[in-house]
Each structure stands twice: as structure tokens, then as C-alpha cells.
Design a protein around this motif. Structure first.
Motif, PDB file in Angstrom:
ATOM      1  N   ALA A  82      38.151  39.103  43.624  1.00  0.00           N
ATOM      2  CA  ALA A  82      37.388  37.958  43.463  1.00  0.00           C
ATOM      3  C   ALA A  82      37.046  37.387  44.936  1.00  0.00           C
ATOM      4  O   ALA A  82      35.823  36.891  45.163  1.00  0.00           O
ATOM      5  CB  ALA A  82      38.290  36.670  42.802  1.00  0.00           C
ATOM      6  N   GLU A  83      38.079  37.574  45.939  1.00  0.00           N
ATOM      7  CA  GLU A  83      37.909  37.067  47.132  1.00  0.00           C
ATOM      8  C   GLU A  83      36.555  37.862  47.890  1.00  0.00           C
ATOM      9  O   GLU A  83      35.999  37.179  48.622  1.00  0.00           O
ATOM     10  CB  GLU A  83      39.215  37.308  48.097  1.00  0.00           C
ATOM     11  N   LEU A  84      36.548  39.171  47.623  1.00  0.00           N
ATOM     12  CA  LEU A  84      35.330  39.718  48.206  1.00  0.00           C
ATOM     13  C   LEU A  84      33.952  39.395  47.552  1.00  0.00           C
ATOM     14  O   LEU A  84      32.934  39.597  48.441  1.00  0.00           O
ATOM     15  CB  LEU A  84      35.917  41.447  47.991  1.00  0.00           C
ATOM     16  N   GLU A  85      34.035  39.044  46.456  1.00  0.00           N
ATOM     17  CA  GLU A  85      32.936  38.466  45.787  1.00  0.00           C
ATOM     18  C   GLU A  85      32.551  37.216  45.795  1.00  0.00           C
ATOM     19  O   GLU A  85      31.565  36.629  45.151  1.00  0.00           O
ATOM     20  CB  GLU A  85      32.865  38.876  44.242  1.00  0.00           C
ATOM     21  N   HIS A  86      33.320  36.443  46.518  1.00  0.00           N
ATOM     22  CA  HIS A  86      33.338  34.996  46.791  1.00  0.00           C
ATOM     23  C   HIS A  86      33.433  34.126  45.414  1.00  0.00           C
ATOM     24  O   HIS A  86      32.572  33.284  45.173  1.00  0.00           O
ATOM     25  CB  HIS A  86      32.150  34.585  47.789  1.00  0.00           C
ATOM     26  N   ALA A  87      34.146  34.834  44.660  1.00  0.00           N
ATOM     27  CA  ALA A  87      34.138  34.228  42.997  1.00  0.00           C
ATOM     28  C   ALA A  87      35.541  33.554  43.058  1.00  0.00           C
ATOM     29  O   ALA A  87      36.466  33.604  43.870  1.00  0.00           O
ATOM     30  CB  ALA A  87      34.090  35.362  42.107  1.00  0.00           C
ATOM     31  N   GLU A  88      35.522  32.489  42.159  1.00  0.00           N
ATOM     32  CA  GLU A  88      36.920  32.150  41.618  1.00  0.00           C
ATOM     33  C   GLU A  88      37.823  32.885  41.264  1.00  0.00           C
ATOM     34  O   GLU A  88      38.934  32.744  41.431  1.00  0.00           O
ATOM     35  CB  GLU A  88      36.388  31.026  40.686  1.00  0.00           C
ATOM     36  N   ALA A  89      37.215  33.924  40.285  1.00  0.00           N
ATOM     37  CA  ALA A  89      38.177  34.509  39.618  1.00  0.00           C
ATOM     38  C   ALA A  89      37.624  36.233  39.202  1.00  0.00           C
ATOM     39  O   ALA A  89      36.193  36.171  39.634  1.00  0.00           O
ATOM     40  CB  ALA A  89      38.560  33.933  38.405  1.00  0.00           C
ATOM     41  N   SER A  90      38.411  37.078  38.847  1.00  0.00           N
ATOM     42  CA  SER A  90      37.779  38.382  38.196  1.00  0.00           C
ATOM     43  C   SER A  90      38.740  38.651  37.041  1.00  0.00           C
ATOM     44  O   SER A  90      40.018  38.344  37.259  1.00  0.00           O
ATOM     45  CB  SER A  90      37.687  39.255  39.476  1.00  0.00           C
ATOM     46  N   VAL A  91      38.058  39.378  36.374  1.00  0.00           N
ATOM     47  CA  VAL A  91      38.938  39.832  35.125  1.00  0.00           C
ATOM     48  C   VAL A  91      38.650  41.342  35.195  1.00  0.00           C
ATOM     49  O   VAL A  91      37.612  42.027  35.191  1.00  0.00           O
ATOM     50  CB  VAL A  91      38.563  39.165  33.870  1.00  0.00           C
ATOM     51  N   ALA A  92      39.737  42.048  34.956  1.00  0.00           N
ATOM     52  CA  ALA A  92      39.726  43.616  35.309  1.00  0.00           C
ATOM     53  C   ALA A  92      39.959  44.273  33.903  1.00  0.00           C
ATOM     54  O   ALA A  92      40.567  43.759  32.921  1.00  0.00           O
ATOM     55  CB  ALA A  92      40.499  44.330  36.075  1.00  0.00           C
ATOM     56  N   PHE A  93      39.260  45.139  33.535  1.00  0.00           N
ATOM     57  CA  PHE A  93      39.412  46.155  32.379  1.00  0.00           C
ATOM     58  C   PHE A  93      39.307  47.424  32.413  1.00  0.00           C
ATOM     59  O   PHE A  93      39.506  48.004  33.634  1.00  0.00           O
ATOM     60  CB  PHE A  93      37.845  45.738  31.653  1.00  0.00           C
ATOM     61  N   GLY A  94      39.697  48.303  31.258  1.00  0.00           N
ATOM     62  CA  GLY A  94      40.190  49.592  31.518  1.00  0.00           C
ATOM     63  C   GLY A  94      38.972  50.364  31.597  1.00  0.00           C
ATOM     64  O   GLY A  94      39.082  51.772  31.897  1.00  0.00           O
ATOM     65  N   SER A  95      37.581  50.054  31.916  1.00  0.00           N
ATOM     66  CA  SER A  95      36.342  51.009  32.171  1.00  0.00           C
ATOM     67  C   SER A  95      35.142  49.676  32.398  1.00  0.00           C
ATOM     68  O   SER A  95      35.406  48.733  31.938  1.00  0.00           O
ATOM     69  CB  SER A  95      36.080  51.863  31.161  1.00  0.00           C
ATOM     70  N   GLY A  96      34.143  50.279  33.183  1.00  0.00           N
ATOM     71  CA  GLY A  96      32.991  49.401  33.296  1.00  0.00           C
ATOM     72  C   GLY A  96      32.527  49.101  31.988  1.00  0.00           C
ATOM     73  O   GLY A  96      31.879  48.059  31.825  1.00  0.00           O
ATOM     74  N   MET A  97      32.409  50.065  31.038  1.00  0.00           N
ATOM     75  CA  MET A  97      31.786  49.767  29.673  1.00  0.00           C
ATOM     76  C   MET A  97      32.681  48.927  28.968  1.00  0.00           C
ATOM     77  O   MET A  97      32.242  47.937  27.999  1.00  0.00           O
ATOM     78  CB  MET A  97      31.563  51.041  28.911  1.00  0.00           C
ATOM     79  N   ALA A  98      34.071  48.845  28.993  1.00  0.00           N
ATOM     80  CA  ALA A  98      35.058  47.639  28.488  1.00  0.00           C
ATOM     81  C   ALA A  98      34.578  46.416  29.039  1.00  0.00           C
ATOM     82  O   ALA A  98      34.427  45.415  28.404  1.00  0.00           O
ATOM     83  CB  ALA A  98      36.587  48.157  28.631  1.00  0.00           C
ATOM     84  N   ALA A  99      34.345  46.342  30.002  1.00  0.00           N
ATOM     85  CA  ALA A  99      34.096  45.157  31.036  1.00  0.00           C
ATOM     86  C   ALA A  99      32.800  44.729  30.597  1.00  0.00           C
ATOM     87  O   ALA A  99      32.749  43.385  30.222  1.00  0.00           O
ATOM     88  CB  ALA A  99      33.832  45.348  32.544  1.00  0.00           C
ATOM     89  N   MET A 100      31.676  45.539  30.243  1.00  0.00           N
ATOM     90  CA  MET A 100      30.389  45.038  29.887  1.00  0.00           C
ATOM     91  C   MET A 100      30.494  44.488  28.415  1.00  0.00           C
ATOM     92  O   MET A 100      29.775  43.684  27.824  1.00  0.00           O
ATOM     93  CB  MET A 100      29.123  46.069  29.902  1.00  0.00           C
ATOM     94  N   THR A 101      31.318  45.225  27.624  1.00  0.00           N
ATOM     95  CA  THR A 101      31.335  44.966  26.345  1.00  0.00           C
ATOM     96  C   THR A 101      32.090  43.517  26.077  1.00  0.00           C
ATOM     97  O   THR A 101      31.443  42.575  25.274  1.00  0.00           O
ATOM     98  CB  THR A 101      32.368  45.829  25.355  1.00  0.00           C
ATOM     99  N   ALA A 102      33.041  43.293  26.891  1.00  0.00           N
ATOM    100  CA  ALA A 102      33.704  41.741  26.869  1.00  0.00           C
ATOM    101  C   ALA A 102      32.601  40.854  27.340  1.00  0.00           C
ATOM    102  O   ALA A 102      32.627  39.631  26.813  1.00  0.00           O
ATOM    103  CB  ALA A 102      34.834  41.909  27.777  1.00  0.00           C
ATOM    104  N   VAL A 103      31.872  41.223  28.305  1.00  0.00           N
ATOM    105  CA  VAL A 103      30.865  40.326  28.765  1.00  0.00           C
ATOM    106  C   VAL A 103      29.941  39.980  27.860  1.00  0.00           C
ATOM    107  O   VAL A 103      29.569  38.663  27.491  1.00  0.00           O
ATOM    108  CB  VAL A 103      30.063  40.860  30.005  1.00  0.00           C
ATOM    109  N   ILE A 104      29.591  40.858  26.887  1.00  0.00           N
ATOM    110  CA  ILE A 104      28.486  40.693  25.992  1.00  0.00           C
ATOM    111  C   ILE A 104      29.178  39.567  24.572  1.00  0.00           C
ATOM    112  O   ILE A 104      28.570  38.822  24.123  1.00  0.00           O
ATOM    113  CB  ILE A 104      28.163  42.025  25.203  1.00  0.00           C
ATOM    114  N   LEU A 105      30.398  40.156  24.145  1.00  0.00           N
ATOM    115  CA  LEU A 105      31.265  39.553  23.271  1.00  0.00           C
ATOM    116  C   LEU A 105      31.353  37.976  23.675  1.00  0.00           C
ATOM    117  O   LEU A 105      31.231  37.120  22.804  1.00  0.00           O
ATOM    118  CB  LEU A 105      32.598  40.248  22.953  1.00  0.00           C
ATOM    119  N   ALA A 106      31.535  37.955  24.856  1.00  0.00           N
ATOM    120  CA  ALA A 106      32.160  36.490  25.296  1.00  0.00           C
ATOM    121  C   ALA A 106      31.000  35.521  25.220  1.00  0.00           C
ATOM    122  O   ALA A 106      31.044  34.332  24.876  1.00  0.00           O
ATOM    123  CB  ALA A 106      32.976  36.595  26.626  1.00  0.00           C
TER     124      ALA A 106
END
Ligand code: PLP
Length: 415
Positions: free
Chosen positions: A80-104
Motif C-alpha cells: 500500500a505504501e508503494l502504491e500510495h494507497a490507504e490499504a491493500s488486500v492480498a490473495f492466493g493468486s492474481g485471479m483470486a484478487a480479480m475474482t474478489a474485485v468483481i464480486l465485491a
């Protein structure tokens, strides 16, 4: 007042501020799957807080590793600090991350439609096009985002530079067209070293952390940098669906961040030399690399701090030449994935982009190179030797040619 730290310095120190107080120098790894509870009431309150996407209460417990893990949280803080973001959320793969983004941003938000700007990584295109998540997707070009938005659109998906042809899209312009609809940018190719989508108005910056963030080809992971409210929505999906990052993976990713800026700089320098060599080669019909066209729309200048270390090229000999070169290198490993310390070569139409519909699939003569940390002269010599096999190797009879079969105009269609 101290001057702000340079990104190289931040990458080395981020997420480590409390280590001296803990009396340790290396990142601690917590492998607990469950955690002692202070009492039923506070344990229950902590469970409730985290199952709905919150953080562990100070006087509660982390309860269970599907809800919270401190090693993963430490990596998330660093990214999050490197992306100048408030937070970040990690997942078991890039596709798990994209799936969570879509569902949310669809089911969990009362929406049912996504707008996706092509080209995209084949797995992302496949996920959105398959309908597997029960979400409708409109694929469009960067100029048609506004026209594709509907009242039930919950998300705009964008990738720049895009896999595999390195096409660039103006992030701020897509954000403008999206209006109130949040935009996720797949920032895997650029990394936070070269591009920070949140500063251009995107709601989320997503990474296949498997690639440059880890950098050594030994962790599969995904991460989304965003605001805290979005992080809560993503942590909720993660807690409920279980697409977790293991703490050992988080440790390796956090360690990988320390060398990310220096790896990117060196790999990019090598990539630029290799691009210059490739454009003069008779075997090469076209080279794809950000800014090589002179950046006519000023996108590199506006939103990137460098052009990265991914290259794609079209070979004059079509699919036959592409498949021969992919198998003829020795320093470049013939393998999918990218962003590691060692160089890779692969054929997108046959592999990473195989599930993409024919009209959006890369051409059959395209090869993708991920440039690693080897000396560029050695990589050039390796490519030269692979090209040399094209001149000498006799064309095998059609019946002897290995699958997959090909369709010159639409890329590889089936094995
Ligand atoms: N995004 C991009 C640009 C990728 O290249 C990939 C994988 O190659 C992904 C997302 C998916 O990430 P993972 O393989 O970690 O699930």
C-alpha cells in the motif's frame, strides 16, 4: 523537515517500522491457523469485525487465519505504501484478487454488469467472458467506456500496459468516462515503481504478485491496492470465499519488494537495448514496447515513470517461426509467467491468451519476452542463435509438425 524518501529507500524499509522494537531484523513469519481468544465475548466481537472486512480489534484476537494474518498484513501495508494507497488486500493468486474485485463490485454491491477494456490478460478475459461469476461483461475499446456503462455497471476493468501487446491506455481518461463507476487497473506489467493508478483516479491497482513483486518465480499471489472502504469489501469477500495468501508467500513477496525498484531499473535498461536490437532484425516484422511509437498520445509521459521490461514481437515467418524460436532459446526459458530475475519467452495465442475469443486473441506470429537480470549481450546472443535456426532448419512436412494446429489469421485455435 526531512525530504520525502526516494522509492528505492521506501521499498527497503516499508512494513518494517516496528522490527527494532520487536528485537528482530528479518520479517517475522506467523504460521498460526488459529489464535487464542481472550474470552467469548471479545472473541466473538473480533470474529464479527473481521468476517465483515474489518481489522482485528486491539483488545480482541485475530481469531482464525482466514480472517487475519499478521505476516500477510505486514506485506499489505508495505505494498500500500508503494502504491500510495490507504490499504491493500492480498490473495492466493492474481485471479483470486480479480475474482474478489468483481464480486465485491457486483453481487455484493447490488450490481450485475462489468465493462472491460480489451486487450486484457487471457485469464482475466476468460473469467469475465465465461459468465462463471454470474456477471455480464461488455468488452470494449478505450474510447467506448462511457457508451458501455449501464445503470447496473459496478466496475470498469482496465490493463495498461496490456498483456501481451503492451498497448497503453490513458488511465485518467478511462476514469473520466467511467464517471461514478470504480475503475480497477491491472498494474502487473508496470509495478508501483513505474505507475501508480490511484494517483490518476483509479479506485484499485491490481497485481499478479506472482510476477515482478515476488520477482523470483516462487510465489503465486495477487494483491489489490485501494482505499480502506474498498479494502473492507475485498477482505469480506476473501474471508468468506477463502482466496488467501499463505504467510510464507507474503514473507517472500515482502522480501521481493526490497529489490523491486533496482530489478525494474536493470531489467528495463536491458529491455530497451534488446528492443533496439530487435527492430533491426530481418526475422522481426514488428516490435511492441511502450513508447516505441514515439508516444503520440503522451501516455507514457503522463502516467508512467518508465517503460518496463516486457517486449512482444511479430515474426516474419508467422506461426512456424514463432513456435521454432520459442523452443530454440537456451537462456530464455520457454515458459509462461513473467517478471522474474530470469528471462522467459512464450507464445501468447497458444498459452496465456488461449481462452480469449478469436477476434481478441493475439496473432499467431506473436512471441512475448520477459527480460530478466541476465546481461543483455547474453540475451541478445541467445535470441540471435534462436533466429539463426530459422535460416538453417528445414521446414518439416505438415504431417510432422507438432500441435497446436494453426489458423494464420486468428491465432492458434486448438491443440
Ligand atoms: N494479470 C496479468 C497482467 C497477468 O499476466 C496474470 C498472469 O499471468 C494475471 C493477472 C493473473 O495472475 P495469477 O497468475 O497470479 O493468478
Amino acid at each position: 523537515m526531512n525530504a520525502p524518501l526516494h522509492p528505492d529507500t521506501v521499498a527497503v524499509h516499508t512494513g518494517r517500522g516496528d522490527l527494532a522494537d520487536l528485537g528482530v531484523h528479518a520479517l517475522p513469519i506467523d504460521l498460526s491457523t488459529t489464535n487464542p481468544l481472550p474470552d467469548v465475548e471479545r472473541g466473538g466481537d473480533a470474529y464479527e469485525a473481521m468476517a465483515t472486512g474489518g481489522r482485528p480489534p486491539a483488545d480482541g484476537s485475530m481469531v482464525y487465519a482466514r480472517l487475519w494474518n499478521p505476516t500477510v498484513a505486514r506485506f499489505e501495508e508495505a505494498l500500500a505504501e508503494l502504491e500510495h494507497a490507504e490499504a491493500s488486500v492480498a490473495f492466493g493468486s492474481g485471479m483470486a484478487a480479480m475474482t474478489a474485485v468483481i464480486l465485491a463490485h457486483t453481487h455484493a454491491a447490488g450490481m450485475s454488469h462489468v465493462v472491460a477494456v480489451r486487450p486484457l490478460y487471457g485469464g482475466t478475459d476468460h473469467l469475465l467472458g465465461s459468465g462463471l461469476l454470474g456477471v455480464e461483461t461488455t468488452f470494449c475499446g478505450p474510447d467506448d467506456v462511457a457508451a458501455s456503462i449501464r445503470p447496473d455497471t459496478g466496475l470498469v476493468v482496465l490493463e495498461t500496459p496490456a498483456n501481451p501487446t503492451l498497448e497503453l491506455t490513458d488511465i485518467a481518461e478511462v476514469v473520466r468516462q467511467a464517471g461514478a463507476v470504480p475503475v480497477v487497473v491491472d498494474n502487473t506489467f508496470a509495478t508501483p515503481v513505474l505507475q501508480n493508478p490511484l494517483g490518476l483516479g483509479a479506485a484499485m491497482s491490481l497485481h499478479s504478485a506472482t510476477k515482478y513483486l515476488g520477482g523470483h518465480g516462487d510465489v503465486i499471489a495477487g494483491v489489490v491496492a485501494c482505499g480502506e472502504a474498498t479494502a473492507e469489501a475485498l477482505r469480506r469477500v476473501r474471508a468468506v470465499t477463502g482466496g488467501l495468501l499463505h504467510p510464507l508467500g507474503a514473507y517472500l513477496l515482502h522480501r521481493g519488494l526490497t529489490t523491486l525498484p533496482v530489478r525494474m531499473q536493470r531489467q528495463q535498461e536491458s529491455a530497451m537495448r534488446i528492443v533496439q536490437w530487435l527492430i533491426d532484425r530481418p526475422e522481426v516484422a514488428e516490435v511492441y514496447y511502450p513508447g516505441l511509437d514515439g508516444d503520440p498520445h503522451g501516455i507514457v509521459a503522463r502516467q508512467m515513470r518508465g517503460t518496463g521490461a516486457m517486449i512482444s514481437m511479430r515474426l516474419r515467418g508467422g506461426y512456424a517461426a514463432a513456435s521454432a524460436v520459442a523452443s530454440a532459446t537456451s537462456l530464455f526459458t520457454h515458459a509462461v509467467s513473467l517478471g522474474g530475475v530470469d528471462s522467459l519467452i512464450q507464445h501468447p495465442a497458444a498459452l496465456t491468451h488461449r481462452p480469449v475469443p478469436a477476434e481478441a486473441r493475439p496473432a499467431a506470429d506473436v512471441l512475448r519476452l520477459s527480460i530478466g537480470l541476465e546481461h543483455p549481450d547474453d540475451l541478445i546472443a541467445d535470441l540471435a542463435a534462436a533466429f539463426a535456426t530459422l535460416k538453417t532448419a528445414a521446414e518439416p512436412p505438415l504431417s510432422d509438425r507438432p500441435t497446436p494446429l494453426r489458423d494464420e489469421s486468428k491465432g492458434v485455435v486448438r491443440a
